[in-house]
Design a protein around this motif. Sequence first.
Motif, PDB file in Angstrom:
ATOM      1  N   LYS A  82       0.830  -1.210   0.000  1.00 15.62           N
ATOM      2  CA  LYS A  82       0.000   0.000   0.000  1.00 15.62           C
ATOM      3  C   LYS A  82       0.863   1.257   0.000  1.00 15.62           C
ATOM      4  N   ILE A  83       1.956   1.221   0.762  1.00 17.90           N
ATOM      5  CA  ILE A  83       2.851   2.385   0.798  1.00 17.90           C
ATOM      6  C   ILE A  83       3.466   2.617  -0.583  1.00 17.90           C
ATOM      7  N   GLY A  84       3.864   1.529  -1.248  1.00 17.53           N
ATOM      8  CA  GLY A  84       4.478   1.645  -2.567  1.00 17.53           C
ATOM      9  C   GLY A  84       3.563   2.254  -3.609  1.00 17.53           C
ATOM     10  N   ALA A  85       2.255   2.147  -3.385  1.00 17.27           N
ATOM     11  CA  ALA A  85       1.296   2.688  -4.344  1.00 17.27           C
ATOM     12  C   ALA A  85       1.056   4.183  -4.153  1.00 17.27           C
ATOM     13  N   THR A  86       1.604   4.788  -3.101  1.00 16.31           N
ATOM     14  CA  THR A  86       1.409   6.214  -2.840  1.00 16.31           C
ATOM     15  C   THR A  86       2.426   7.041  -3.621  1.00 16.31           C
ATOM     16  N   GLU A  87       2.219   8.341  -3.607  1.00 18.69           N
ATOM     17  CA  GLU A  87       3.058   9.234  -4.405  1.00 18.69           C
ATOM     18  C   GLU A  87       4.513   9.221  -3.954  1.00 18.69           C
ATOM     19  N   ASP A  88       4.740   9.263  -2.642  1.00 18.36           N
ATOM     20  CA  ASP A  88       6.106   9.267  -2.117  1.00 18.36           C
ATOM     21  C   ASP A  88       6.507   7.890  -1.612  1.00 18.36           C
ATOM     22  N   GLY A  89       5.855   6.850  -2.130  1.00 17.50           N
ATOM     23  CA  GLY A  89       6.071   5.502  -1.618  1.00 17.50           C
ATOM     24  C   GLY A  89       7.488   5.002  -1.770  1.00 17.50           C
ATOM     25  N   LYS A  90       8.157   5.367  -2.877  1.00 22.41           N
ATOM     26  CA  LYS A  90       9.513   4.858  -3.101  1.00 22.41           C
ATOM     27  C   LYS A  90      10.463   5.305  -1.997  1.00 22.41           C
ATOM     28  N   GLY A  91      10.396   6.595  -1.656  1.00 19.61           N
ATOM     29  CA  GLY A  91      11.278   7.102  -0.606  1.00 19.61           C
ATOM     30  C   GLY A  91      10.986   6.478   0.744  1.00 19.61           C
ATOM     31  N   VAL A  92       9.682   6.267   1.054  1.00 17.17           N
ATOM     32  CA  VAL A  92       9.319   5.662   2.340  1.00 17.17           C
ATOM     33  C   VAL A  92       9.804   4.220   2.391  1.00 17.17           C
ATOM     34  N   LEU A  93       9.654   3.493   1.273  1.00 15.25           N
ATOM     35  CA  LEU A  93      10.115   2.098   1.243  1.00 15.25           C
ATOM     36  C   LEU A  93      11.627   2.022   1.427  1.00 15.25           C
ATOM     37  N   GLU A  94      12.342   2.982   0.877  1.00 14.06           N
ATOM     38  CA  GLU A  94      13.800   3.003   1.076  1.00 14.06           C
ATOM     39  C   GLU A  94      14.132   3.236   2.542  1.00 14.06           C
ATOM     40  N   SER A  95      13.363   4.112   3.199  1.00 12.27           N
ATOM     41  CA  SER A  95      13.585   4.352   4.627  1.00 12.27           C
ATOM     42  C   SER A  95      13.279   3.103   5.443  1.00 12.27           C
ATOM     43  N   ILE A  96      12.200   2.407   5.096  1.00  8.53           N
ATOM     44  CA  ILE A  96      11.843   1.175   5.803  1.00  8.53           C
ATOM     45  C   ILE A  96      12.958   0.146   5.653  1.00  8.53           C
ATOM     46  N   ALA A  97      13.473   0.029   4.417  1.00 10.92           N
ATOM     47  CA  ALA A  97      14.552  -0.929   4.176  1.00 10.92           C
ATOM     48  C   ALA A  97      15.787  -0.578   4.995  1.00 10.92           C
ATOM     49  N   PHE A  98      16.099   0.725   5.089  1.00 12.91           N
ATOM     50  CA  PHE A  98      17.294   1.131   5.826  1.00 12.91           C
ATOM     51  C   PHE A  98      17.136   0.921   7.324  1.00 12.91           C
ATOM     52  N   TRP A  99      16.039   1.406   7.891  1.00 12.33           N
ATOM     53  CA  TRP A  99      15.884   1.402   9.340  1.00 12.33           C
ATOM     54  C   TRP A  99      15.466   0.041   9.899  1.00 12.33           C
ATOM     55  N   LEU A 100      14.715  -0.729   9.139  1.00  7.41           N
ATOM     56  CA  LEU A 100      14.078  -1.910   9.725  1.00  7.41           C
ATOM     57  C   LEU A 100      14.439  -3.223   9.046  1.00  7.41           C
ATOM     58  N   GLU A 101      14.839  -3.172   7.793  1.00  9.46           N
ATOM     59  CA  GLU A 101      15.110  -4.425   7.081  1.00  9.46           C
ATOM     60  C   GLU A 101      16.578  -4.569   6.701  1.00  9.46           C
ATOM     61  N   GLY A 102      17.410  -3.655   7.165  1.00  9.13           N
ATOM     62  CA  GLY A 102      18.824  -3.694   6.825  1.00  9.13           C
ATOM     63  C   GLY A 102      19.642  -4.509   7.814  1.00  9.13           C
TER      64      GLY A 102
END
Length: 821
Positions: free
Chosen positions: A280-300
Amino acid sequence: MTSYLGHLRLCDNHERFYSRSLEADSVGTAAELLSWRDEWRLAGWDGSAPDDAPQRLRELALVEQSAASNFSVGEAERLVAVIAALSTEPIPIKSVLLVDPIASFPWVWRKTLALLPNVSQWMPEPQGQGQLRQLQECAQVALRNGRLQPIGAPISDGSVVILQASTREVAKHWLSAMCQKTPADRLLVCEAGGDAVDTTMTATGGSGSGFQNPSELRPSLQAVGLALEMCWSPIDVGRLVEFLAHPIGPFSRKARFNLARAVAEQPGIGGASWNAVKEKIGATEDGKGVLESIAFWLEGDRWSRDEGAPVDALLVRVDKLATALRKRLTGDESARASLVPAVEQCLAVLEGLTEFKRQGIASLTPRHVEQLIVHATPGGTTNPGSPAQVGCIRAESSAAACIEPADEVIWWMPSTPLLPTSLPWSQAEVTALGELGVHLRDPQQELEALSNQWLHPLLVAKQRFVLVLPPAGAEEHPFRQLLCKLAPALTNSCIDIDAELEGAFVGTLSTNLARMELPQTPRFIELNAPLELPSWSQSYSSLSELFNDPALYALKRVALLRPATVLAAEEDNRLLGTLAHRVFEKFFGHSDALAWTNGQALEWFRGSVDELLQTEGALLLMRGAGVSQQRFKAVCERAICSMLDHLRAAGALRVRTEVCVDGELGNVPLNGQVDLIVEFPGSLTVALDMKWRGDKHYQEILRQGNHLQLALYSLLIEQKTGAAPVALGYFMVESGSMYVTASGAMPKAQVRTPPAGATASLLQQAKETWRWRAQQWATGQIEVVPIGAGDDYQGPLGTLHVEGPRTWDKDHLVLLGGWGQ
């Protein structure tokens, strides 16, 4: 502190007095020794020590020599620079009035003050009249001469009053009511809890005085700690939820909140709920940047709590957080006031990490990071939303600051004072420092100065002094003890605020409300209009709610009322049961699973269970959960082997899990999700429901023929395939036992035969119960059934037994009244 730690390490030959402490707690040791060094410097130490000085002094002098060329200046060094400037520059200061005695200042401050013109000492003088002044003078004599001379007669003119209430809340309401009723030149002295007093004052129509309570627990100062907590493995699920639900974070709050809900549903990172939110986040306008933040902070990357995280990685994270917080500084002044301390905290942590990196320290453990954050936040931050309001009374948070007279002084609940600490050095060390010209503080002199400061609130009172005592049981403040020695009658004349309500002194604190009885739970909700039962597809859960408490069904399924969400992930039987379901779902997802030996099945489980726990059951991977984790794994291993033994003995061909089936119960659309459908030659099937535990309970359900959920599954399977299961039953994960309704299908299972025709009878009773409830709704009546419903709530002959709602539905039940249930 980090810089001083580096110099301690440079000088450490493993035989220093601080060597073992440095090894055990490097940051704590550095902070303590730095406080020694700063106190010595303020007392006039130049950093040297003779060869015959005590060991600790000599070794700290070596550290001081090491730090001389590369160390941030402290208060003492800045004052030395001021002294040098005062000797050559014109002084714009006309005069200085010292409230505290000159002897109570550190030596370097005394040298600075000696260079200023017209330095004079403020001397407190009694400001009161009558018996109040007499008490003030006696108190001064007692402290100056040590002679306690009680005043002659009891204080009868009302100029000195002592009050006490049973709770702080009652006392705060008295204060608010009194200040609003009798305006005066009033001074409130509150050394602790002033913010709570302000809250009550504003809530009751008064004005807050702007008391501030510096706290390291302000949300803005929690952000960096929670962000760095995401570095560690295993992940702490509780801190993960806090990081996601916290109002301040490094990326979108909405995205973090949705992820927090996913973690509360499936405790872990990377599960189905987590990935659904990311989609759902990826489908939003700024989804790419948020997904990158999620990957950095939580999935890295994450690092072991024992080995620590690289300093470089910590630097990157703190820098990213500081950047994110700076972007939010464009809001209103209140938001800026809240965020600026957080940015400053991040910069201080960055400075400390940079110093560690300069010293060549490769990694830091969680303990080191926590200590660094504490030292980067020494005073906490105040609440920007609690300024002094128009019309407030004068206020001080320190007795020592009371130097201006007021008609009335109220000292609010003094208790447990912070007393001067003793010197942490030996007499030999104190003597050696004295020979070096170091003028250390005198704890006895500090205590005397503190005692004089405690007199300030009393001495500045002109007409009345009010002492509000804390509730009974609190430690007695020394000033209270002195007061009762000087005026013994005050002890017996203490006004009990609770007992004096409505009296002349206390008065009325609030408007009396007429007592109202709590409404009782009604038997029916009367709508005065017909209502049809919903036509959408029903599940076993929704039917159970309708049959057992139609009002609960109406609130949850029709009104769509939802209780407030408490974002928390907890280890309980529900989580364990859900994880066990997922284990069997994944296991039987392999087409050849029935052909595996028990050893092969266990090998698969042991190789895949950790991934499942990381994504959906991370609570079991946390520190301290080792016993629960091993127990869960052992239970699942035993359950898998037991299930395979049952299936082999029965000659099963295939097992389908989480099978969605739909159909009708009479004319009511119905759907369900069967945990396990076991298929046999000849298109025969067995439907099983999996439970974590409760062998005795579910055996009785089968034996008594109350297995409505299984009966509904049987109906739906028959409608979908044309044939009902040859047996229904339960598989108990914890014990590995299987209980079925008929013999032959599962030879190793225990048979618990229901009464003849029980399944068909249950389905017929369910149809009749639906009709009964539908008739009630058609007349505009929705029945409210209490917990543990009795005979009065049973339906007509041929309907199911009404059991009433479950205790876990109390969030909805309180809306119907009867809170005492």
